[in-house]
Design a protein around this motif. Structure first.
Motif, PDB file in Angstrom:
ATOM      1  N   PRO A  24      37.922  16.173  16.711  1.00  0.00           N
ATOM      2  CA  PRO A  24      36.573  16.509  17.160  1.00  0.00           C
ATOM      3  C   PRO A  24      36.132  17.906  16.730  1.00  0.00           C
ATOM      4  CG  PRO A  24      37.778  15.455  18.931  1.00  0.00           C
ATOM      5  CD  PRO A  24      38.758  15.692  17.834  1.00  0.00           C
ATOM      6  N   PHE A  25      37.075  18.845  16.722  1.00  0.00           N
ATOM      7  CA  PHE A  25      36.723  20.186  16.269  1.00  0.00           C
ATOM      8  C   PHE A  25      36.286  20.190  14.822  1.00  0.00           C
ATOM      9  CE2 PHE A  25      37.370  23.294  19.339  1.00  0.00           C
ATOM     10  CZ  PHE A  25      38.397  22.901  20.166  1.00  0.00           C
ATOM     11  N   VAL A  26      37.097  19.498  14.022  1.00  0.00           N
ATOM     12  CA  VAL A  26      36.783  19.464  12.596  1.00  0.00           C
ATOM     13  C   VAL A  26      35.403  18.861  12.402  1.00  0.00           C
ATOM     14  CG1 VAL A  26      37.460  18.468  10.401  1.00  0.00           C
ATOM     15  CG2 VAL A  26      39.208  19.313  11.968  1.00  0.00           C
ATOM     16  N   TRP A  27      35.151  17.764  13.136  1.00  0.00           N
ATOM     17  CA  TRP A  27      33.864  17.103  13.040  1.00  0.00           C
ATOM     18  C   TRP A  27      32.749  18.076  13.386  1.00  0.00           C
ATOM     19  CZ3 TRP A  27      30.008  16.287  16.572  1.00  0.00           C
ATOM     20  CH2 TRP A  27      29.017  15.353  16.220  1.00  0.00           C
ATOM     21  N   LEU A  28      32.959  18.851  14.457  1.00  0.00           N
ATOM     22  CA  LEU A  28      31.942  19.802  14.906  1.00  0.00           C
ATOM     23  C   LEU A  28      31.667  20.838  13.839  1.00  0.00           C
ATOM     24  CD1 LEU A  28      30.186  20.937  17.244  1.00  0.00           C
ATOM     25  CD2 LEU A  28      32.134  22.344  17.861  1.00  0.00           C
ATOM     26  N   ILE A  29      32.736  21.385  13.289  1.00  0.00           N
ATOM     27  CA  ILE A  29      32.535  22.455  12.315  1.00  0.00           C
ATOM     28  C   ILE A  29      31.876  21.921  11.049  1.00  0.00           C
ATOM     29  CG2 ILE A  29      33.721  24.144  10.872  1.00  0.00           C
ATOM     30  CD1 ILE A  29      35.645  24.592  13.118  1.00  0.00           C
ATOM     31  N   LYS A  34      26.063  21.130   8.057  1.00  0.00           N
ATOM     32  CA  LYS A  34      25.200  20.160   7.394  1.00  0.00           C
ATOM     33  C   LYS A  34      23.751  20.513   7.622  1.00  0.00           C
ATOM     34  CE  LYS A  34      28.082  16.008   7.653  1.00  0.00           C
ATOM     35  NZ  LYS A  34      28.243  14.678   8.252  1.00  0.00           N
ATOM     36  N   SER A  35      22.894  19.956   6.789  1.00  0.00           N
ATOM     37  CA  SER A  35      21.466  20.104   7.031  1.00  0.00           C
ATOM     38  C   SER A  35      21.072  19.097   8.100  1.00  0.00           C
ATOM     39  CB  SER A  35      20.676  19.813   5.759  1.00  0.00           C
ATOM     40  OG  SER A  35      20.820  18.443   5.436  1.00  0.00           O
ATOM     41  N   GLU A  36      19.915  19.304   8.687  1.00  0.00           N
ATOM     42  CA  GLU A  36      19.488  18.412   9.762  1.00  0.00           C
ATOM     43  C   GLU A  36      19.423  16.972   9.275  1.00  0.00           C
ATOM     44  OE1 GLU A  36      19.027  19.988  12.675  1.00  0.00           O
ATOM     45  OE2 GLU A  36      18.778  18.106  13.758  1.00  0.00           O
ATOM     46  N   GLU A  37      19.013  16.781   8.041  1.00  0.00           N
ATOM     47  CA  GLU A  37      18.934  15.421   7.502  1.00  0.00           C
ATOM     48  C   GLU A  37      20.299  14.786   7.405  1.00  0.00           C
ATOM     49  OE1 GLU A  37      15.409  16.309   4.377  1.00  0.00           O
ATOM     50  OE2 GLU A  37      16.984  14.898   3.793  1.00  0.00           O
ATOM     51  N   GLU A  38      21.264  15.593   6.939  1.00  0.00           N
ATOM     52  CA  GLU A  38      22.610  15.038   6.798  1.00  0.00           C
ATOM     53  C   GLU A  38      23.171  14.680   8.169  1.00  0.00           C
ATOM     54  OE1 GLU A  38      24.233  18.312   4.698  1.00  0.00           O
ATOM     55  OE2 GLU A  38      24.218  17.286   2.765  1.00  0.00           O
ATOM     56  N   ILE A  39      22.857  15.505   9.153  1.00  0.00           N
ATOM     57  CA  ILE A  39      23.301  15.200  10.503  1.00  0.00           C
ATOM     58  C   ILE A  39      22.650  13.900  10.953  1.00  0.00           C
ATOM     59  CG2 ILE A  39      23.241  15.939  12.907  1.00  0.00           C
ATOM     60  CD1 ILE A  39      23.351  18.783  11.969  1.00  0.00           C
ATOM     61  N   PHE A  45      32.135  10.837   7.555  1.00  0.00           N
ATOM     62  CA  PHE A  45      33.006  11.185   6.442  1.00  0.00           C
ATOM     63  C   PHE A  45      32.259  11.850   5.297  1.00  0.00           C
ATOM     64  CE2 PHE A  45      36.472   9.436   8.481  1.00  0.00           C
ATOM     65  CZ  PHE A  45      36.206   8.155   8.937  1.00  0.00           C
ATOM     66  N   GLU A  46      30.986  12.076   5.494  1.00  0.00           N
ATOM     67  CA  GLU A  46      30.210  12.692   4.430  1.00  0.00           C
ATOM     68  C   GLU A  46      30.392  14.197   4.466  1.00  0.00           C
ATOM     69  OE1 GLU A  46      26.084  11.954   4.851  1.00  0.00           O
ATOM     70  OE2 GLU A  46      25.479  13.313   3.271  1.00  0.00           O
ATOM     71  N   TRP A  47      30.711  14.762   3.351  1.00  0.00           N
ATOM     72  CA  TRP A  47      30.828  16.202   3.259  1.00  0.00           C
ATOM     73  C   TRP A  47      29.443  16.767   2.934  1.00  0.00           C
ATOM     74  CZ3 TRP A  47      34.772  18.840   4.915  1.00  0.00           C
ATOM     75  CH2 TRP A  47      34.882  20.209   4.579  1.00  0.00           C
ATOM     76  N   PRO A  48      29.048  17.875   3.547  1.00  0.00           N
ATOM     77  CA  PRO A  48      27.704  18.393   3.278  1.00  0.00           C
ATOM     78  C   PRO A  48      27.507  18.697   1.792  1.00  0.00           C
ATOM     79  CG  PRO A  48      28.966  19.914   4.649  1.00  0.00           C
ATOM     80  CD  PRO A  48      29.766  18.682   4.542  1.00  0.00           C
TER      81      PRO A  48
ATOM     82  N   LEU B 157      32.449   8.489  14.761  1.00  0.00           N
ATOM     83  CA  LEU B 157      33.727   8.666  14.065  1.00  0.00           C
ATOM     84  C   LEU B 157      34.706   7.567  14.419  1.00  0.00           C
ATOM     85  CD1 LEU B 157      35.234  10.589  12.243  1.00  0.00           C
ATOM     86  CD2 LEU B 157      35.821  11.969  14.214  1.00  0.00           C
ATOM     87  N   LEU B 158      34.765   7.212  15.683  1.00  0.00           N
ATOM     88  CA  LEU B 158      35.766   6.244  16.133  1.00  0.00           C
ATOM     89  C   LEU B 158      35.566   4.876  15.501  1.00  0.00           C
ATOM     90  CD1 LEU B 158      38.193   5.774  17.830  1.00  0.00           C
ATOM     91  CD2 LEU B 158      36.753   5.477  19.831  1.00  0.00           C
ATOM     92  N   ASN B 159      34.400   4.312  15.678  1.00  0.00           N
ATOM     93  CA  ASN B 159      34.175   2.976  15.135  1.00  0.00           C
ATOM     94  C   ASN B 159      34.197   2.939  13.612  1.00  0.00           C
ATOM     95  OD1 ASN B 159      34.158   1.728  17.573  1.00  0.00           O
ATOM     96  ND2 ASN B 159      31.987   1.207  17.608  1.00  0.00           N
ATOM     97  N   THR B 160      33.630   3.947  12.977  1.00  0.00           N
ATOM     98  CA  THR B 160      33.641   3.918  11.513  1.00  0.00           C
ATOM     99  C   THR B 160      35.063   4.096  10.991  1.00  0.00           C
ATOM    100  OG1 THR B 160      32.994   6.231  11.515  1.00  0.00           O
ATOM    101  CG2 THR B 160      31.272   4.642  11.055  1.00  0.00           C
ATOM    102  N   ALA B 161      35.870   4.921  11.678  1.00  0.00           N
ATOM    103  CA  ALA B 161      37.262   5.086  11.251  1.00  0.00           C
ATOM    104  C   ALA B 161      38.020   3.775  11.401  1.00  0.00           C
ATOM    105  CB  ALA B 161      37.930   6.192  12.050  1.00  0.00           C
ATOM    106  N   LEU B 162      37.779   3.085  12.504  1.00  0.00           N
ATOM    107  CA  LEU B 162      38.457   1.800  12.717  1.00  0.00           C
ATOM    108  C   LEU B 162      38.110   0.810  11.612  1.00  0.00           C
ATOM    109  CD1 LEU B 162      38.147   1.306  16.580  1.00  0.00           C
ATOM    110  CD2 LEU B 162      40.238   1.607  15.267  1.00  0.00           C
ATOM    111  N   VAL B 163      36.843   0.779  11.253  1.00  0.00           N
ATOM    112  CA  VAL B 163      36.428  -0.122  10.178  1.00  0.00           C
ATOM    113  C   VAL B 163      37.086   0.295   8.878  1.00  0.00           C
ATOM    114  CG1 VAL B 163      34.472  -0.784   8.747  1.00  0.00           C
ATOM    115  CG2 VAL B 163      34.246  -0.791  11.221  1.00  0.00           C
ATOM    116  N   GLU B 164      37.081   1.579   8.640  1.00  0.00           N
ATOM    117  CA  GLU B 164      37.658   2.148   7.418  1.00  0.00           C
ATOM    118  C   GLU B 164      39.119   1.755   7.234  1.00  0.00           C
ATOM    119  OE1 GLU B 164      36.242   4.532   4.235  1.00  0.00           O
ATOM    120  OE2 GLU B 164      35.164   3.883   6.019  1.00  0.00           O
TER     121      GLU B 164
END
Lengths: 275, 316, 416
Positions: A24-29, A34-39, A45-48, B157-164
């Motif tokens: 979750p931390f990694v996801w947060l950071i 990201k830009s608002e659109e990317e969010i 899994f998308e990298w900005p 993240l959870l559901n997409t990871a599971l699918v992945e």
């Protein structure tokens, strides 16, 4: 030593757990960059496309973080100092001075631990209002300390209980007053417990949202959690600012923890005196 | 010495501490005077900013107050009657108990498991200790926002990871399925909470006399047996402390539920605390909210006392 | 209170502040002033007001919450609160702060300052009817909730929003067959749950019946009004609205729509702000009211969204009144309506303005003949919580339409 050679497998086995706990931390950071659109596209899994360090600058500037951080520090400093001034003497008294009503006093404090803050917030507001402390850091400090006193006393009392009564008795026979015993004997050896109290109080104060929401009205006295909520609207929120603002508010805490973590763990042992 | 220390912590909770050497420090007037001055700051602050509001809340429970500046008529035990008859109150109470159990098991369990795993490490212990404590530094509201995103059924993240990884059939409506929602939210809350318990357990583990392990080895005990016969008994006091703490924390659970589900869907994740909040701030039924506060408090005290009695019995 | 007493009260109120020369007007709001576009608009408005009133400084207080989470009340109760407030309104919320005596009645100013000519006549009548003649708010923005759809998606599949409900269900099935979700909803955000549900009630029962139910004249479990709830449950059971959506909030649901995984979404003009953030091409957005089998009842639902309030302890009541005059003026309304950050329906008809986005034109056009009721805005505070929970229960398939409405009715019966 046989233990050391067995360390790597354990460390390796903990790898997946580490990943799960820190994901979750990694996801947060990553999201905070990201830009608002990317969010909005919300692909975890998308990298900005471009690392938006700008988000952090914007969050700081737009959210007025300079002021907020200052207020948060003052808030924490006030709470920590007042917690020590109230809980250390009281913990000592409850642990080492037999007096009538001691058990009742203790129960009254434990009772306070069970009441959730939502329960008393409106009467608390009215009390603060009556003494003119709404919208002041003094007011919020008093409210937060009051909320933290039960746990603080619990901690200090437990720690002090372990100090042998003989020490007190000997000092008394030498003519020392309880106050002198507390300041000259107990406090110097209770650094770990004090450290634990400091960190726990600092942490809960830094992240406190609910009390400041009700007590701190003007932006000039507000603390960081209230700043974060300004990025949110009824129907739309500026998530890039929420995320980067959150990361900004983490950093001092993480730093504090890393610097003090050894003492903190010691304090939690309610460490006894050696020998 | 240390084991006794922990025993004192555990026994302190709402029950008389184990027999102490009263005779050594006689109660006297001088003592009472000093004690008073030492307690004065606490009495002043706690009395004004916690006890007075609690008393007011207690009084409010007998009125039909609708908040600031509104006329509040005394209605006797009407609110208590209403609370008893409200099915949501009972549902919330039940769900609060479930939440409590989840919290103790998940946060406490994870804390214990990780403590057991890393307590004996030398070089990497500080790293793991710090890394695993990081979630505890996050405020619960932010935890709610992060995990709500993780649980999003379509993008999270959870559901997409599971699918992945090919487990697409395991995807769920984590926050929409009535049988899962309380658990899902609790996982988020426990993710934040376990760090403190882990540190407490580590402290407890480091207190266990290594000689006991050596003796067990000499007796031919394997890892599992050492765990059961040396470690767990040695942790008994810490476990009691952690459980008391976890129970109190569990009962006060609010922020993650509030942010992630607001008690929904359809009251399936309603806790007493979230119901109190909505009654007070959204429906303006402060008298009723006050009743629930009293209820929660009595419940907490009952649980704590019962737990301590049980523990004391187990200790014999 | 008779006219004289009211006039006296007003005079006393104003006289009390006459001697004050500190010329700062503190305004609670606007929401999201942290967003650059919105900041640009409002700083422009602030500059205009300060230019027209030399010596005056306007200060915005970024809101930390609404009436629903107590933040407004906490601010209003304190001595350092704002002098004028812009917040989410609607009779349910206004009642809370009115009962707490935290805002002043503005009835007399509607006459003396001509405000009643500055808003839609039907709006004025509605406000008058809420508190027996006393009015406590000045509407700033109205909501008009309807169906947002993707023009390109519909063109590609040759779909059209039909005129009747029956055909609408057929359309939704066709959309589902193409692997796209027909309708997204985000019930975790209470407002969002109410938007869809309000539309369904309007479509199924018509404005008159919904109005009666809101006033307590028609029981919510009466078939005439319960049919909307039953329909929602039917949609969920048919998989046209996925049960998992019960765990989504407005952002989560709109994400589905912006990423074109959902075809339709019920929202109001404020949705343009969300779209902008997500980088969605607003030229592609279409808007139509939810179809209805009852002729003439295919309308957007809505009500007052945001309003101006003047706190009882405002330190600048005169300035606050001037500010409201200013906000109601043609110049400012036109400026806001044409700005890219414009996100709502204005409380009066504005001729000759070109909204910056085409979809807003469509919304204004749809609302011109009148909007139905959005119950979230009209229900009393005691009931609205149950209302939202029941909607979540319907979407998560935990309660039937009839039972859900019974629960709402049991709360209404207590209040009315």
């Amino acid at each position: 030593m046989s233990m050391r050679s067995r360390e790597w497998p354990v460390a390796l086995a903990l790898g997946p757990v580490l990943v799960l706990v820190l994901a979750p931390f990694v996801w947060l950071i990553v999201s905070s960059l990201k830009s608002e659109e990317e969010i909005g596209r919300a692909d975890p899994f998308e990298w900005p496309a471009k690392l938006m360090w700008q988000n952090y600058l914007d969050a700081w500037r737009i959210g007025g973080f300079g002021e907020l951080v200052g207020n948060s520090f003052l808030n924490v400093a006030g709470v920590v100092m007042l917690m020590l001034v109230t809980c250390a003497p009281a913990g000592y008294a409850l642990a080492k001075i037999p007096f009538r009503g001691r058990e009742w006093m203790f129960y009254a404090l434990i009772f306070g631990m069970t009441i959730p803050i939502q329960a008393i917030v409106i009467p608390l507001y009215q009390v603060l209002s009556a003494v003119g402390l709404i919208n002041s850091l003094t007011g919020i400090v008093l409210a937060q300390v009051s909320n933290g006193i039960p746990f603080g006393i619990f901690l200090m009392r437990s720690f002090f209980s372990n100090v042998p009564d003989e020490l007190v008795e000997a000092a008394r026979m030498d003519g020392a007053s309880h106050l002198q015993i507390l300041t000259k004997i107990f406090l110097p050896i209770s650094a770990p417990a004090v450290m634990a109290l400091v960190i726990i109080s600092a942490l809960s104060t830094w992240n406190d949202f609910f009390l400041p929401l009700i007590v701190l009205i003007s932006p000039q006295v507000q603390t960081i959690p209230l700043g974060l909520v300004r990025f949110a609207g009824t129907y739309a929120s500026e998530y890039r600012l929420v995320f980067s603002g959150t990361v900004i508010s983490f950093l001092p805490v993480i730093l504090l923890y890393i610097l003090t973590q050894r003492r903190f763990t010691e304090g939690l042992t309610q460490g006894a005196i050696k020998g | 010495m240390r084991v006794q220390a922990l025993e004192n912590i555990a026994g302190g909770a709402a029950e008389t501490s184990p027999p102490r050497k009263w005779g050594l420090l006689p109660a006297s007037h001088a003592n009472a005077g000093t004690a008073f001055w030492l307690m004065a700051p606490v009495i002043a602050v706690y009395g004004t900013f916690t006890l007075v509001p609690i008393a007011v809340t207690f009084l409010l429970s007998f009125t039909n107050s609708a908040g600031f500046n509104t006329a509040a008529d005394f209605v006797g035990v009407e609110n208590y009657r209403k609370a008893m008859q409200d099915p949501i109150v009972w549902q919330a109470l039940w769900q609060t108990v479930i939440w409590l159990i989840y919290h103790v098991v998940l946060a406490g369990g994870l804390g214990l498991a990780l403590a057991l795993a890393i307590a004996r490490l030398r070089r990497s212990q500080v790293f793991f200790r710090t890394a695993f404590f990081l979630p505890h530094l996050v405020s619960l509201a932010v935890v709610g926002v992060i995990w709500a995103n993780i649980y999003d059924p379509f993008f999270g993240l959870l559901n997409t990871a599971l699918v992945e990884i090919g487990l697409g059939s395991w995807t769920q409506g984590w926050l929409s399925d009535p049988s899962l929602v309380l658990f899902s939210v609790n996982v988020a809350s426990s993710w934040q909470g376990f760090g403190l318990y882990m540190l407490l357990f580590i402290a407890g583990l480091q207190d266990i006399d290594p000689a006991l392990y050596d003796a067990a080895e000499v007796d031919g005990a394997n890892g599992w047996q050492k765990l059961i016969h040396v470690t767990l008994p040695g942790l008994r006091e810490v476990m009691t402390f952690v459980m008391s703490l976890a129970m109190i924390n569990g009962l006060k659970g609010f922020a993650t539920v509030f942010v992630m589900t607001n008690g929904g869907p359809f009251y399936q994740s309603e806790l007493i605390t979230t119901y109190i909040y909505r009654l007070a701030f959204q429906s303006q039924q402060h008298g009723l909210a006050a009743v629930l506060c009293i209820l929660l408090s009595l419940f907490a005290i009952t649980i704590t006392v019962a737990f301590n009695r049980w523990r004391a019995r187990m200790a014999r | 209170m008779n006219i004289i007493a009211k006039a006296l009260a007003t005079t006393v109120f104003l006289a009390g502040s006459a001697g004050v020369h500190a010329e700062t007007l503190r305004m609670w709001g606007p929401e999201q002033i942290t967003e650059p576009l919105i900041a640009e608009l409002w700083n422009g408005i602030k500059a205009d007001f300060e230019a027209a009133n030399p010596g005056v400084v306007v200060e915005f207080i970024p809101p930390t919450g609404t009436i629903s989470n107590g933040a407004v009340q906490a601010a209003l109760q304190s001595d350092v609160g704002p002098d004028v407030v812009l917040t989410n309104s609607g009779i349910g919320r206004i009642t809370v702060v009115k009962n707490a005596k935290q805002i002043i009645p503005l009835t007399v100013y509607y006459e003396s300052r001509g405000w009643k000519d500055k808003i839609y006549p039907w709006l004025y009548d509605e406000l008058k009817g809420q508190y027996g003649g006393e009015i406590y708010e000045v509407p700033d923005g109205l909501d008009a909730l309807g169906i947002w759809y993707h023009k390109d998606m519909f063109a590609e599949h040759d779909w059209n929003i039909p005129a009747t409900w029956k055909e609408f269900v057929v359309l939704m099935k066709a959309i589902q067959d193409k692997g796209i979700q027909p309708l997204a909803v985000g019930p975790r955000t209470p407002g969002s749950a109410g938007h869809l549900f309000g539309n369904l009630l309007q479509s199924a029962s018509g404005t008159l019946n919904v109005g009666k139910a809101l006033r307590g004249e028609l029981a919510w479990d009466d078939p005439a009004i319960a049919v909307g709830a039953v329909r929602l449950r039917e949609l969920v059971d048919a998989g046209l609205i996925k049960k998992e959506m019960a765990g989504l909030d407005l952002d989560g649901a709109s994400r589905l729509w912006f990423n074109k995984r959902a075809a339709m979404f019920v929202a109001g003009p404020w949705f343009t702000a969300n779209a902008r953030k997500a980088g969605y091409d607003l030229n592609n957005a279409g808007y139509l009211p939810m179809p209805s089998d009852i002729s003439g009842e295919a309308k957007p639902t809505g009500g007052v969204g945001w309003s101006w309030l003047i706190p009882t302890n405002s330190k600048q009541p005169e300035l606050a009144l001037k500010w409201i005059d200013f906000m109601l003026s043609d110049g400012i309304m036109k400026k806001r309506a044409q700005h890219a950050a414009s996100t709502m329906l204005y409380p009066r008809e504005l001729k000759d303005i070109q909204p910056s986005t085409p979809v807003l034109k469509e919304i204004f056009a749809a609302a011109v003949t009148g909007v139905g009721y959005n119950p979230s805005v009209y229900l009393p505070a005691d009931v609205v919580d149950t209302y939202f929970q029941v909607i979540q229960g319907l979407i998560s398939a935990q309660v039937s339409g009839g039972d859900g409405m019974k629960q709402i009715q049991s709360k209404m019966a207590v209040v009315r």
